[in-house]
Design an enzyme around this catalytic site. Structure first.
Site, mmCIF file in Angstrom:
data_model
loop_
_atom_site.group_PDB
_atom_site.id
_atom_site.type_symbol
_atom_site.label_atom_id
_atom_site.label_comp_id
_atom_site.label_asym_id
_atom_site.label_seq_id
_atom_site.Cartn_x
_atom_site.Cartn_y
_atom_site.Cartn_z
ATOM 1 C CG HIS A 101 41.314 -26.310 39.196
ATOM 2 N ND1 HIS A 101 40.660 -25.187 39.658
ATOM 3 C CD2 HIS A 101 42.306 -25.855 38.392
ATOM 4 C CE1 HIS A 101 41.233 -24.104 39.149
ATOM 5 N NE2 HIS A 101 42.220 -24.482 38.383
ATOM 6 C CB CYS A 160 48.533 -44.750 41.993
ATOM 7 S SG CYS A 160 49.845 -45.782 42.727
ATOM 8 N N GLY A 173 29.808 -17.949 38.138
ATOM 9 C CA GLY A 173 30.163 -18.194 39.527
ATOM 10 C C GLY A 173 31.649 -18.227 39.812
ATOM 11 C CB THR A 174 34.652 -17.692 38.099
ATOM 12 O OG1 THR A 174 34.472 -16.657 37.129
ATOM 13 C CG2 THR A 174 34.191 -19.013 37.515
ATOM 14 C CB SER A 175 36.654 -14.958 42.457
ATOM 15 O OG SER A 175 37.840 -15.670 42.126
ATOM 16 C CB ALA A 224 24.442 -19.904 39.384
#
Length: 248
Positions: A115, A123, A182-184, A226
């Site tokens: 991400h 730029c 640690g992810t939903s 975690a």
């Protein structure tokens, strides 16, 4: 069809990390119970349309997030994954949904920011991407072409394609072990990684404060912070590698 092998040898690992791993370092997970990202609607700060409509607000939002990075440091989970990176003799790829730099500061090198990164600028005039610290504003100049007013944070916003998806998909299809930390399990395409890895034969493990939306696809679920569960898991992996040496 479930193609997983029983007690297969693990040589190739893919690790996915999300906001939960950085929350213990003091970084907000952005989306609250009210659906807002630290007081802002997603549509106002995390889409190309938002940037076109009000670039000043978007810059202000990410400038604050970038400044916060100077106040935090990697936690035990980041350090454990950096240890795995340094000591794991087989293939490893850490894919993070986070835009912070805590994995790098801990020492991880086999890493993809799917991400983007808040400490990078993009730029829109010359298409160059480069490191950026401090505030970014409407008059910021590109270090490549020298043009002012064309910079945006190098972050994948909603509606945009995550980075290096071909490389990630290849790694998922070839890995023996997939771990999600640690992810939903709610944001795609990352939420579908476990299904790809599982279908292609990988063992799967989830480490989270609570089961995610995709927990049914994991062979093992470890619940807890975690900073507690990840170091333990890494130690187990490295001990296993020592007892059954893997050649790179």
């Amino acid at each position: 069809m479930d193609k997983r092998k029983v007690n297969q040898e693990v040589t190739r690992i893919v690790v996915l990390t999300g906001a939960g791993i950085s929350a213990e370092s003091g970084l907000a997970t952005f989306r609250g119970d009210d659906g807002l990202w630290e007081g802002h609607r997603v549509e106002d700060v995390a889409t190309p349309e938002a940037f076109a409509r009000d670039p000043g607000l978007v810059h202000q939002f990410y400038n604050a997030r970038r400044a916060k990075l100077e106040e935090v440091k990697p936690n035990a989970a980041h350090l454990a994954l950096a240890r795995l990176d340094a000591e794991w003799p087989g293939e490893l790829l850490v894919v993070t949904q986070n835009v912070d730099d805590l994995h790098e500061r801990a020492g991880s090198k086999r890493l993809i920011h799917m991400h983007g990164e808040n400490k990078k600028a993009w730029c829109l005039r010359c298409d160059e991407r480069f490191a950026w610290t401090g505030a970014m504003g409407l008059d910021a100049e590109c270090r490549a072409c020298g043009t002012a007013g064309g910079l945006r944070p190098d972050i994948v916003w909603f509606g945009e394609m995550p980075y290096e998806m071909e490389r990630i998909e290849d790694a998922l299809r070839e890995c023996d072990l997939f771990a999600s930390i640690g992810t939903s399990g709610a944001v795609y395409p990352a939420a579908g990684f476990v299904q790809t890895a599982r279908y292609c034969g990988a063992m799967t493990v989830e480490m989270n404060l609570e089961p995610s939306q995709g927990s049914i696809f994991f062979d093992e679920v470890r619940i807890g912070p975690a900073s507690d569960v990840v170091p333990t898991w890494v130690e187990e992996l490295l001990q296993s590698a020592q007892s059954s040496p893997i050649s790179r």
